[in-house]
Write a protein that holds these residues in place. Structure first.
Motif, PDB file in Angstrom:
ATOM      1  N   ILE A  98      49.546  -4.842  33.789  1.00 57.71           N
ATOM      2  CA  ILE A  98      50.650  -4.401  32.921  1.00 57.71           C
ATOM      3  C   ILE A  98      50.096  -3.360  31.954  1.00 57.71           C
ATOM      4  O   ILE A  98      49.397  -3.681  30.974  1.00 57.71           O
ATOM      5  N   LYS A  99      50.338  -2.113  32.243  1.00 58.63           N
ATOM      6  CA  LYS A  99      49.761  -1.079  31.385  1.00 58.63           C
ATOM      7  C   LYS A  99      50.817  -0.185  30.759  1.00 58.63           C
ATOM      8  O   LYS A  99      50.519   0.606  29.880  1.00 58.63           O
ATOM      9  N   ILE A 101      53.227  -0.610  28.798  1.00 59.07           N
ATOM     10  CA  ILE A 101      53.945  -0.968  27.585  1.00 59.07           C
ATOM     11  C   ILE A 101      53.627  -0.023  26.439  1.00 59.07           C
ATOM     12  O   ILE A 101      54.151  -0.122  25.357  1.00 59.07           O
TER      13      ILE A 101
ATOM     14  N   GLN B 617      45.574   1.391  20.708  1.00 60.42           N
ATOM     15  CA  GLN B 617      46.647   0.902  21.584  1.00 60.42           C
ATOM     16  C   GLN B 617      46.265   1.148  23.028  1.00 60.42           C
ATOM     17  O   GLN B 617      46.555   2.191  23.584  1.00 60.42           O
ATOM     18  N   THR B 618      45.608   0.137  23.591  1.00 62.03           N
ATOM     19  CA  THR B 618      45.110   0.374  24.951  1.00 62.03           C
ATOM     20  C   THR B 618      46.186   0.228  25.995  1.00 62.03           C
ATOM     21  O   THR B 618      46.096   0.779  27.074  1.00 62.03           O
ATOM     22  N   GLY B 619      47.180  -0.606  25.682  1.00 64.39           N
ATOM     23  CA  GLY B 619      48.201  -0.865  26.693  1.00 64.39           C
ATOM     24  C   GLY B 619      48.009  -2.210  27.361  1.00 64.39           C
ATOM     25  O   GLY B 619      48.864  -2.658  28.121  1.00 64.39           O
ATOM     26  N   TYR B 620      46.901  -2.886  27.100  1.00 64.72           N
ATOM     27  CA  TYR B 620      46.672  -4.208  27.695  1.00 64.72           C
ATOM     28  C   TYR B 620      47.249  -5.265  26.766  1.00 64.72           C
ATOM     29  O   TYR B 620      46.992  -5.260  25.563  1.00 64.72           O
ATOM     30  N   HIS B 623      44.768  -7.256  24.666  1.00 59.88           N
ATOM     31  CA  HIS B 623      44.224  -6.581  23.484  1.00 59.88           C
ATOM     32  C   HIS B 623      45.164  -6.710  22.309  1.00 59.88           C
ATOM     33  O   HIS B 623      44.747  -6.952  21.185  1.00 59.88           O
ATOM     34  N   TYR B 624      46.461  -6.601  22.605  1.00 60.82           N
ATOM     35  CA  TYR B 624      47.426  -6.713  21.524  1.00 60.82           C
ATOM     36  C   TYR B 624      47.379  -8.098  20.906  1.00 60.82           C
ATOM     37  O   TYR B 624      47.359  -8.253  19.683  1.00 60.82           O
TER      38      TYR B 624
END
Lengths: 103, 671
Positions: A98-99, A101, B617-620, B623-624
């Motif tokens: 899932i990338k 977002i 903000q890596t998108g993973y 990580h969030y």
């Protein structure tokens, strides 16, 4: 009657919560585990509420637990629904895929 | 009439400058020459009325600056000093104008040239007629500007450009000193007009003035700065290097700059501010020493120059030294007298040199001339008159002023006086030597130029010959006729224009010095002239041997390269400043510090940091969640920390450090 120190039971609840949090953070594979971790955290919170409800001899905690159970059930239902739709679209449920977002 | 005297040159300048295209070269030169001649006639009337009839004229023309204490009007003050200068300036200038009409006849920009010449004269008149320091400064800067325009007249020549810039910059150094002097005058006297300043100067003796944290005697420091201005404009030792380079301009320009106008402004300033200088004895000594050194230095350098105009330029420098030290010895009238006489014969010499250069196809090197005596006899006779006047040949103009200068120097009975007498006498010998050398090499020696050039040499026609003739008459006579009037014993010619305090007055002493010391300068001049003539006539081989010897070569180089002043200035002063201005002010400060802390550095660091933060903000998803966890932990930690030690520690400092950590941390290498 065995009188337990409240701290023991509270530490159980906190441990459960932390296990849930760590499961949420450390899990990089499966989105189901994420949902399960969330459930676990909610359970830990419920436990906490119940403990304090008994300890303080107050019924409000029970009321909250019932509401939270409802919400947890609704949340997992919606979460699983999203998961299903997501699976239908992407054909997998791996988290590290899932990338998109990020805007 | 008095205002018209000043504004005639301006009218001429405007006509020639603005309508030069319509008027054409002939019309432009006709108008400017006639304007100048009218100005000369009017200044002769002014001379008669002011100087001879002894009635000063003061015209308050218009208010200019009027704010609280500072009052500077456009006022014109005509006293003896001013009208003498006016006459000299307008006379020499009109001769130069007349001369230029032929000398520059084939120049495509003649109207522009005439316009500049007239403007120059106008600014010089403003300078001499001003009644306050500020208006004087207008003229002062104006002549500097016009000297730039005129030296740079042939603007396509790189040498002319460089010489003009050099003249402007070196003058500007002096101007800066003058400005400081005027400012100090204003700060202390609360006035800038001559009348007030000179009237209250005696009250200010022994008053201290704090300049740059040090206490100086007020009048001394004012005079010092005024003298710095004079040094720049009058090309005294130290700021003299622009004057020989100013030879890059056309010859009439050199005549105007060197004879009557620009360089005399410094001497005029000293004479005009004599009521100040009289109360600053230490500065008077300085003026004497610098002037004497200049007189000697320029005479030695002029000895071995090979450029015709450059020899005359150095003689100007030398003669200015004489004037300045005469002023330094409190004999302002003598200085101005020499100024007047010098204006005539120096203009004659320069214009004669122009005539020679004209005759030999613009060749300026004396070694390539020779034998012109029979070819251009008229110019020859004029140059001989000019040279004899310059070397102070008895009963010619130069004799009357130069000898008096040396007499008053000896009659001063101070060490500066004797110093200047010795240097001045040696300078007189050298002056005679190089003047004779000039005449010999140009006219008397065997021809050294190209045959075509020498054969085509001819005397110039009407305008040039007429102007030379007109200049030769005062070169011979003016010293004799005006001696008694200007520097005569007990003359009241100067009135209040020049002030000499009684303890500095030494005219009587100088009148009764030993006979030998009166004769000595003349004898030295004649000796120099004769020895030079004989040496060049019979001793050519000896001269060559002398020049080729080891010591001779060194001396020759030393003098021919002007004591290496230019070299030292270029290498140790201008290079130094150029290096500083490039490496320090440009590279380190402008492009370094200011850029890094200013626009470029700040914007680049902010975009870089913002980019780095957005990289978080890596998108993973995990990580969030991790950041949520971290954020919660930190917030809780801060709260706990605050609860525990909030009383002792200011948490704002921590938040500041937290913010700074974004900027000071190592760059995050993300890709």
């Amino acid at each position: 009657m065995v009188i337990l120190n409240i701290n023991y039971i509270l530490s159980i609840a906190i441990t459960l919560f932390l296990i849930g949090v760590l499961g949420l953070v450390l899990n990089r594979k499966n989105i189901l585990i994420t949902l399960m971790s969330i459930e676990l955290m909610l359970l830990a919170i419920n436990l906490n509420f119940i403990i304090f409800s008994i300890y303080l001899d107050d019924l409000t905690g029970y009321v909250f637990v019932l509401f939270i159970l409802t919400i947890a059930a609704a949340e997992s239902a919606i979460g699983l629904a999203i998961l299903t739709i997501y699976y239908r679209l992407k054909n997998n449920i791996r988290i590290d895929k899932i990338k998109n977002i990020k805007s | 009439m008095y205002l018209l005297l000043i504004f005639f040159p301006l009218i001429g300048s405007f006509c020639a400058g603005l309508f030069g295209r319509k008027l054409g070269p002939f019309g432009a030169s006709y108008i400017t020459v006639s304007c100048l001649i009218f100005a000369f006639i009017l200044s002769s009337f002014a001379f008669y009325e002011v100087a001879l009839l002894n009635c000063c004229v003061y015209i308050k023309f218009a208010p200019w600056i009027n704010s609280e204490m500072l009052n500077a009007d456009w006022g014109f003050l005509f006293d003896s000093l001013t009208v003498v200068m006016c006459c000299v300036v307008t006379f020499v200038s009109s001769i130069v104008h007349l001369y230029s009409t032929e000398y520059m006849a084939y120049d495509p920009h003649l109207p522009r040239f005439m316009s500049y010449l007239s403007l120059f004269t106008f600014f010089m008149l403003i300078l001499v007629t001003a009644d306050n320091f500020i208006q004087m400064f207008v003229g002062w800067e104006g002549v500097g500007l016009c000297s730039y325009l005129l030296i740079n007249f042939w603007f396509t020549r790189i040498q002319a450009n460089k010489a003009a810039i050099k003249a402007m910059v070196l003058n500007r150094i002096g101007d800066f000193g003058l400005v400081l002097g005027i400012l100090i005058v204003f700060v202390e006297y609360k006035a800038v007009d001559y009348a007030t300043v000179f009237a209250i100067t005696p009250i200010f003796t022994n008053k201290l003035f704090n300049f740059l944290g040090l206490d100086f005697d007020l009048i001394s420091i004012v005079c010092f700065f005024l003298f710095v201005g004079a040094v720049g404009k009058s090309a005294q030792l130290g700021l003299h290097t622009w004057l020989p380079d100013a030879m890059e301009g056309p010859t009439p320009v050199s005549a105007l700059i060197h004879a009557a106008t620009m360089v005399t402004a410094g001497v005029f300033l000293i004479a005009r501010t004599s009521p100040l200088f009289e109360y600053a004895p230490s500065i008077l000594s300085l003026v004497t020493v610098i002037g004497a050194c200049t007189a000697f230095f320029a005479a030695t350098v002029g000895l071995l120059q090979n450029d015709l105009k450059r020899v005359i330029a150095y003689s100007t420098c030398s003669q200015l030294g004489y004037m300045v030290f005469a002023c330094g010895l409190s004999n302002y009238s003598v200085g101005v007298f020499h100024l007047v006489n010098h204006a005539f014969f120096k203009a004659l010499l320069f214009l004669g040199a122009g005539s020679i250069i004209h005759a030999v196809a613009d060749e300026q090197d004396m070694r390539k001339m020779g034998g012109l005596k029979n070819l251009i006899p008229f110019t020859y006779s004029m140059m001989v008159i000019g040279s004899l006047a310059l070397i102070g040949f008895p009963f010619l103009t130069g004799f009357y002023s130069k000898d008096v200068i040396l007499e008053v120097a000896y009659g001063k009975y101070t060490s500066e006086g004797h110093f200047s007498y010795i240097l001045g006498s040696v300078g007189a010998f050298l002056t005679a030597f190089y003047s004779t050398r000039l005449v010999y090499l140009t006219f008397l020696s065997t021809p050294n130029g190209y045959k075509t050039v020498i054969c085509a040499a001819y005397d110039s026609s009407y305008q040039i010959s007429l102007s030379l003739l007109l200049l030769s008459i005062p070169s011979v006579l003016i010293g004799f006729y005006s001696k008694d009037m200007i520097i005569g014993f007990g003359t009241d010619f100067w009135g209040n224009a020049v002030f000499v305090s009684s303890e500095n007055m030494n005219r009587v002493d100088s009148e009764f010095i030993t006979h030998m010391y009166k004769i000595l300068p003349v004898a030295l001049s004649l000796l120099g002239s004769i020895s030079s003539f004989l040496l060049y006539l019979f001793g050519n081989k000896l001269l060559v041997q002398l020049k080729m010897s080891v010591l001779g070569k060194k001396v020759y180089n030393f003098l021919n390269k002007k004591w290496f002043f230019d070299k030292v200035y270029n290498e140790y002063v201008s290079q130094f400043f150029f290096t500083i201005s490039y490496t320090i002010t440009y590279k380190i400060i402008d492009r370094g510090i200011i850029e890094v802390f200013g626009p470029m550095g700040l914007s680049s660091i902010i975009t870089k940091k913002a980019w780095n933060i957005s990289k978080l903000q890596t998108g993973y998803l995990y990580h969030y969640t991790f950041f949520i966890l971290i954020g919660l932990t930190v917030l809780l930690g801060i709260r706990q920390f605050w609860l525990l030690s909030g009383n002792f520690v200011d948490f704002k400092i921590f938040s500041l450090f937290f913010l700074l950590s974004f900027f000071l941390g190592k760059r995050v290498q993300t890709h």
